[in-house]
Each structure stands twice: as C-alpha cells, then as structure tokens.
Design a protein around this motif. Structure first.
Motif, PDB file in Angstrom:
ATOM      1  N   GLY A 260     -14.126  11.929  -7.535  1.00 58.03           N
ATOM      2  CA  GLY A 260     -13.468  10.718  -8.030  1.00 58.03           C
ATOM      3  C   GLY A 260     -12.451  10.234  -7.021  1.00 58.03           C
ATOM      4  O   GLY A 260     -12.754  10.066  -5.839  1.00 58.03           O
ATOM      5  N   GLY A 261     -11.218   9.998  -7.470  1.00 58.58           N
ATOM      6  CA  GLY A 261     -10.184   9.526  -6.561  1.00 58.58           C
ATOM      7  C   GLY A 261     -10.441   8.105  -6.099  1.00 58.58           C
ATOM      8  O   GLY A 261     -11.261   7.382  -6.674  1.00 58.58           O
ATOM      9  N   PRO A 262      -9.746   7.662  -5.046  1.00 54.22           N
ATOM     10  CA  PRO A 262      -9.854   6.260  -4.613  1.00 54.22           C
ATOM     11  C   PRO A 262     -11.261   5.818  -4.257  1.00 54.22           C
ATOM     12  O   PRO A 262     -11.649   4.685  -4.519  1.00 54.22           O
ATOM     13  N   SER A 263     -12.063   6.705  -3.666  1.00 56.22           N
ATOM     14  CA  SER A 263     -13.424   6.300  -3.281  1.00 56.22           C
ATOM     15  C   SER A 263     -14.416   6.471  -4.425  1.00 56.22           C
ATOM     16  O   SER A 263     -15.539   5.974  -4.349  1.00 56.22           O
ATOM     17  N   ASN A 264     -14.025   7.205  -5.471  1.00 47.84           N
ATOM     18  CA  ASN A 264     -14.916   7.545  -6.578  1.00 47.84           C
ATOM     19  C   ASN A 264     -16.172   8.248  -6.069  1.00 47.84           C
ATOM     20  O   ASN A 264     -17.276   8.019  -6.545  1.00 47.84           O
ATOM     21  N   ASP A 265     -15.993   9.111  -5.077  1.00 52.67           N
ATOM     22  CA  ASP A 265     -17.113   9.834  -4.488  1.00 52.67           C
ATOM     23  C   ASP A 265     -16.777  11.329  -4.502  1.00 52.67           C
ATOM     24  O   ASP A 265     -15.951  11.765  -5.288  1.00 52.67           O
ATOM     25  N   HIS A 266     -17.431  12.106  -3.643  1.00 47.71           N
ATOM     26  CA  HIS A 266     -17.149  13.530  -3.497  1.00 47.71           C
ATOM     27  C   HIS A 266     -16.666  13.755  -2.061  1.00 47.71           C
ATOM     28  O   HIS A 266     -17.418  14.226  -1.211  1.00 47.71           O
ATOM     29  N   GLU A 267     -15.426  13.449  -1.782  1.00 45.21           N
ATOM     30  CA  GLU A 267     -14.924  13.539  -0.418  1.00 45.21           C
ATOM     31  C   GLU A 267     -14.361  14.928  -0.121  1.00 45.21           C
ATOM     32  O   GLU A 267     -13.824  15.593  -0.998  1.00 45.21           O
TER      33      GLU A 267
ATOM     34  N   ILE B 208      -3.485  25.578   2.674  1.00 46.74           N
ATOM     35  CA  ILE B 208      -3.206  24.210   2.220  1.00 46.74           C
ATOM     36  C   ILE B 208      -4.374  23.295   2.585  1.00 46.74           C
ATOM     37  O   ILE B 208      -4.699  23.132   3.766  1.00 46.74           O
ATOM     38  N   TRP B 209      -4.998  22.721   1.590  1.00 45.42           N
ATOM     39  CA  TRP B 209      -6.090  21.762   1.774  1.00 45.42           C
ATOM     40  C   TRP B 209      -5.587  20.379   1.381  1.00 45.42           C
ATOM     41  O   TRP B 209      -4.885  20.232   0.376  1.00 45.42           O
ATOM     42  N   PHE B 210      -5.985  19.343   2.153  1.00 41.30           N
ATOM     43  CA  PHE B 210      -5.449  18.011   1.881  1.00 41.30           C
ATOM     44  C   PHE B 210      -6.491  16.925   2.104  1.00 41.30           C
ATOM     45  O   PHE B 210      -7.441  17.091   2.874  1.00 41.30           O
ATOM     46  N   LYS B 211      -6.288  15.814   1.418  1.00 45.35           N
ATOM     47  CA  LYS B 211      -7.065  14.582   1.622  1.00 45.35           C
ATOM     48  C   LYS B 211      -6.096  13.417   1.473  1.00 45.35           C
ATOM     49  O   LYS B 211      -5.428  13.277   0.443  1.00 45.35           O
ATOM     50  N   GLU B 212      -6.015  12.564   2.506  1.00 47.41           N
ATOM     51  CA  GLU B 212      -5.104  11.426   2.487  1.00 47.41           C
ATOM     52  C   GLU B 212      -5.898  10.121   2.429  1.00 47.41           C
ATOM     53  O   GLU B 212      -6.962  10.000   3.035  1.00 47.41           O
ATOM     54  N   SER B 213      -5.354   9.130   1.715  1.00 41.03           N
ATOM     55  CA  SER B 213      -5.955   7.798   1.655  1.00 41.03           C
ATOM     56  C   SER B 213      -4.840   6.760   1.589  1.00 41.03           C
ATOM     57  O   SER B 213      -3.765   7.028   1.039  1.00 41.03           O
ATOM     58  N   ILE B 214      -5.109   5.587   2.129  1.00 44.03           N
ATOM     59  CA  ILE B 214      -4.206   4.451   2.002  1.00 44.03           C
ATOM     60  C   ILE B 214      -4.758   3.553   0.901  1.00 44.03           C
ATOM     61  O   ILE B 214      -5.898   3.087   0.984  1.00 44.03           O
ATOM     62  N   ILE B 215      -3.971   3.314  -0.144  1.00 39.74           N
ATOM     63  CA  ILE B 215      -4.465   2.576  -1.304  1.00 39.74           C
ATOM     64  C   ILE B 215      -3.438   1.549  -1.775  1.00 39.74           C
ATOM     65  O   ILE B 215      -2.252   1.644  -1.483  1.00 39.74           O
ATOM     66  N   ASP B 216      -3.924   0.590  -2.527  1.00 35.93           N
ATOM     67  CA  ASP B 216      -3.097  -0.470  -3.093  1.00 35.93           C
ATOM     68  C   ASP B 216      -2.128   0.112  -4.124  1.00 35.93           C
ATOM     69  O   ASP B 216      -2.469   1.053  -4.854  1.00 35.93           O
ATOM     70  N   HIS B 217      -0.911  -0.460  -4.188  1.00 32.58           N
ATOM     71  CA  HIS B 217       0.078  -0.011  -5.177  1.00 32.58           C
ATOM     72  C   HIS B 217      -0.437  -0.151  -6.610  1.00 32.58           C
ATOM     73  O   HIS B 217       0.116   0.456  -7.532  1.00 32.58           O
TER      74      HIS B 217
ATOM     75  N   HIS C 196       0.806  -1.206   0.000  1.00 30.17           N
ATOM     76  CA  HIS C 196       0.000   0.000   0.000  1.00 30.17           C
ATOM     77  C   HIS C 196       0.850   1.272   0.000  1.00 30.17           C
ATOM     78  O   HIS C 196       1.989   1.274   0.465  1.00 30.17           O
ATOM     79  N   SER C 197       0.236   2.321  -0.513  1.00 30.32           N
ATOM     80  CA  SER C 197       0.830   3.657  -0.495  1.00 30.32           C
ATOM     81  C   SER C 197      -0.136   4.617   0.192  1.00 30.32           C
ATOM     82  O   SER C 197      -1.342   4.383   0.239  1.00 30.32           O
ATOM     83  N   ARG C 198       0.427   5.689   0.723  1.00 28.77           N
ATOM     84  CA  ARG C 198      -0.418   6.798   1.174  1.00 28.77           C
ATOM     85  C   ARG C 198      -0.441   7.817   0.045  1.00 28.77           C
ATOM     86  O   ARG C 198       0.607   8.254  -0.433  1.00 28.77           O
ATOM     87  N   ILE C 199      -1.631   8.201  -0.394  1.00 32.20           N
ATOM     88  CA  ILE C 199      -1.767   9.192  -1.454  1.00 32.20           C
ATOM     89  C   ILE C 199      -2.321  10.467  -0.824  1.00 32.20           C
ATOM     90  O   ILE C 199      -3.238  10.415  -0.004  1.00 32.20           O
ATOM     91  N   VAL C 200      -1.729  11.592  -1.184  1.00 29.51           N
ATOM     92  CA  VAL C 200      -2.090  12.879  -0.593  1.00 29.51           C
ATOM     93  C   VAL C 200      -2.507  13.833  -1.706  1.00 29.51           C
ATOM     94  O   VAL C 200      -1.681  14.238  -2.535  1.00 29.51           O
TER      95      VAL C 200
ATOM     96  N   TYR D  27      -3.289   0.830  -7.763  1.00 24.31           N
ATOM     97  CA  TYR D  27      -4.367   1.789  -8.033  1.00 24.31           C
ATOM     98  C   TYR D  27      -4.125   2.601  -9.302  1.00 24.31           C
ATOM     99  O   TYR D  27      -3.023   3.049  -9.587  1.00 24.31           O
ATOM    100  N   ILE D  28      -5.212   2.815 -10.045  1.00 21.89           N
ATOM    101  CA  ILE D  28      -5.227   3.758 -11.161  1.00 21.89           C
ATOM    102  C   ILE D  28      -6.589   4.435 -11.157  1.00 21.89           C
ATOM    103  O   ILE D  28      -7.602   3.792 -10.890  1.00 21.89           O
ATOM    104  N   GLY D  29      -6.611   5.737 -11.386  1.00 28.39           N
ATOM    105  CA  GLY D  29      -7.897   6.422 -11.348  1.00 28.39           C
ATOM    106  C   GLY D  29      -7.809   7.837 -11.865  1.00 28.39           C
ATOM    107  O   GLY D  29      -6.750   8.318 -12.281  1.00 28.39           O
ATOM    108  N   SER D  30      -8.935   8.507 -11.831  1.00 28.55           N
ATOM    109  CA  SER D  30      -9.019   9.898 -12.262  1.00 28.55           C
ATOM    110  C   SER D  30      -9.658  10.713 -11.152  1.00 28.55           C
ATOM    111  O   SER D  30     -10.341  10.182 -10.277  1.00 28.55           O
ATOM    112  N   TYR D  31      -9.429  12.023 -11.189  1.00 26.38           N
ATOM    113  CA  TYR D  31      -9.976  12.882 -10.144  1.00 26.38           C
ATOM    114  C   TYR D  31      -9.966  14.333 -10.612  1.00 26.38           C
ATOM    115  O   TYR D  31      -9.291  14.711 -11.574  1.00 26.38           O
TER     116      TYR D  31
END
Length: 310
Positions: A101-108, A118-127, A83-87, A129-133
């Motif tokens: 979009g992003g890892p949850s494919n929602d509106h987080e 500085i605004w941030f959103k962190e998630s732990i995801i599988d190496h 896993h990676s942490r994505i910020v 992962y591929i997606g759009s946001y």
C-alpha cells in the motif's frame, strides 16, 4: 473510500496453495538492497552518528528506536510548501521488507541501512495524502528471480500473481503506528493495516465509527452474461434519497471483498449522511471464481463489452 484499499484486507487463510515450505527451500530470500541512499534528516543524522562513533553502534541504534517509539511512524518531514517527505521504518528483518500500500499503493521494497537493523522507504508526497499500509517481512522467493530486486538493476522484472500474493503470509502491521484500520483485539481474521493522514488530508471515515452505524441492507442477484458465457453474484446498495432525487452510480469489481471485507456500503451511508456524497447506488460485481478473475480483469474486449452492455 479515502484509503488506498486495492492492495489490502484479504482473509489471511486465502493463501495460494503453492506457497508451502517445500517450495520456499528451492530459492533464497531476496537480498538486502543497500544502493538507495537515505535523504531524510532523521536518517542522515543517524548515519552521521554511526560513522563518528563506530564502537557505540549498538547504543546508537537502541536510542534511535526509542525515539521512533516515542514520536511514532511513519516519520513526516516538511519538504516544501506543498509536499512532505514520508519515511516508513521497520526494525530487525533478516532478509527483506516490502511496503504494502502506501503512497504508490504497490508492494515497494525497503532498503536496509548498512550494518544496522533499520529498514526504510522514503517518498515525497502531497500534504493532502491519506492512505493505509502494512509490511511484508522476510518475503520468500518463490520463483528464483528475486535474489536481486533493486529496481535500478533490472526495472523489467515482473512478478507473477503467486509471488505477489505471497506477501499475505508474511504481512505485519507497523508496531510504531497506533492508528490501525481494525482494532488491535479484532478477531475477524481479516488483514489489518495502519492508517496515515498528513496535515492537509481531507476528513475521512474512521473505521472505528462503524460499530455505531446501522448495517445497510443490499439486494442480491445472479447476473447471467451471454458475452462471457458465465454467471456471477452482484449486490446492489442504495443510500437514502428524498423523493425524486436521482442517484449517482459506482461499480466495484471484486464486489464481495469491497462489500463484506471493507464494508463500503456502511462508509457510503456515513458519507451521504454527512453530505459529502449525493445519494448513491453501488453495484458490487464479483468474479465467477478465483480462476476467472485474472482473465477478466486483464484488459480484454469481452470484459469491456460485459461492462458496457450487461
């Protein structure tokens, strides 16, 4: 498609009529939630610098954004073997930011680092992962309940379709990520999004390949349903197949959007040509109109019968 596409790529002019400036004045913007604590190393280091040097906040923030511009976003930090942490980061919103979009494919919601831009959103995801946001910046509060959006304060909040669609009018791409779904000079009027693929992501179809691929031809029909008592357009795509080869079948609801906005037929052609898919036929099923769509796609027995029988 390999991308998280269900949230994205609507035409910008198709906004709900109720999101006008008059209605925006009735309610405040959602406030910045600062109860979420940063865990990433880059943000922890930044917070330490800010705490140790209160008189140099402006310079520290400026240096931080210069570094972000250099390394690009989103920030990827190794978490463990799988896993990676994505910020995800956004600079300078006044009221709020949402990740579309992003890892949850929602509106987080993103969190503002206290006393910064500085605004941030962190998630732990599988190496893999591929997606759009993309981002919604300073989202108007159309119905009044978003004044406190922090999930842990009221996890039962449920947005209306009108409020969720309001993200379209304040949607922005990430200026620190040069990888985008559409070219920067695209004039189609479609929503653009950023791409992100981690180190073990599978190979995928880069949209920039699309101009070099012939546009597949689809058959178009009108499907009359006695179950739903209405009619709709369907479009059918078939990839190339050798004699006596059978097709697998994929059905896409919101068919016109997947066909015309996302150009799924061209992506399928590329995947079949590369040997990543067997011969495939895709049926693009459109709703009769925008009013019927939410009624049909909310789970109900009639639409299930339409899907299985019609």
């Amino acid at each position: 498609m390999s991308f998280a596409v269900s949230s994205a790529f609507a035409q910008t002019q198709n906004l709900p009529a109720s999101t006008d400036t008059t209605e925006k004045k009735h309610f405040p913007y959602a406030a910045a939630c600062e109860d979420v604590k940063a865990q990433s190393q880059i943000l922890l280091n930044l917070q330490h610098q800010l705490n140790q040097n209160p008189k140099q906040h402006a310079q520290i923030r400026e240096d931080f954004w210069k570094r972000v511009e250099l390394i690009g976003t989103p920030i990827i930090e190794n978490y463990d073997e799988q896993h990676s942490r994505i910020v995800f980061l956004w600079k300078g919103a006044q009221h709020n930011v949402r990740l579309i979009g992003g890892p949850s494919n929602d509106h987080e919601w993103l969190t503002r680092l206290p006393n910064t831009d500085i605004w941030f959103k962190e998630s732990i995801i599988d190496h893999r992962y591929i997606g759009s946001y993309s981002f919604a910046v300073d989202l108007p509060n159309l119905e009044g309940y978003l004044s406190n959006y922090c999930p842990h304060l009221n996890p039962k909040l449920k947005e209306s379709r009108m409020q969720r669609r309001a993200v379209i009018q304040v949607q922005r791409i990430d200026p620190f990520n040069k990888k985008t779904y559409l070219a920067s000079d695209d004039t189609s009027g479609l929503r653009n999004e950023n791409l992100v693929a981690l180190k073990d992501a599978p190979s995928f179809i880069d949209p920039k390949q699309y101009p070099n691929v012939h546009q597949p031809q689809l058959q178009e029909f009108v499907l009359d349903s006695k179950i739903l008592n209405n009619s709709r357009k369907i479009q059918i795509y078939q990839s190339k197949a050798k004699k006596n080869q059978s097709y697998i079948t994929a059905i896409f609801f919101d068919g016109q959007q997947y066909n015309e906005l996302l150009n799924v037929p061209k992506a399928l052609d590329i995947l079949v040509e590369q040997g990543q898919l067997p011969p495939i036929q895709a049926i693009f099923v459109s709703p009769p109109n925008d009013q019927e769509r939410p009624k049909e796609l909310t789970p109900n027995t009639k639409f299930s019968a339409f899907f299985s029988d019609d």
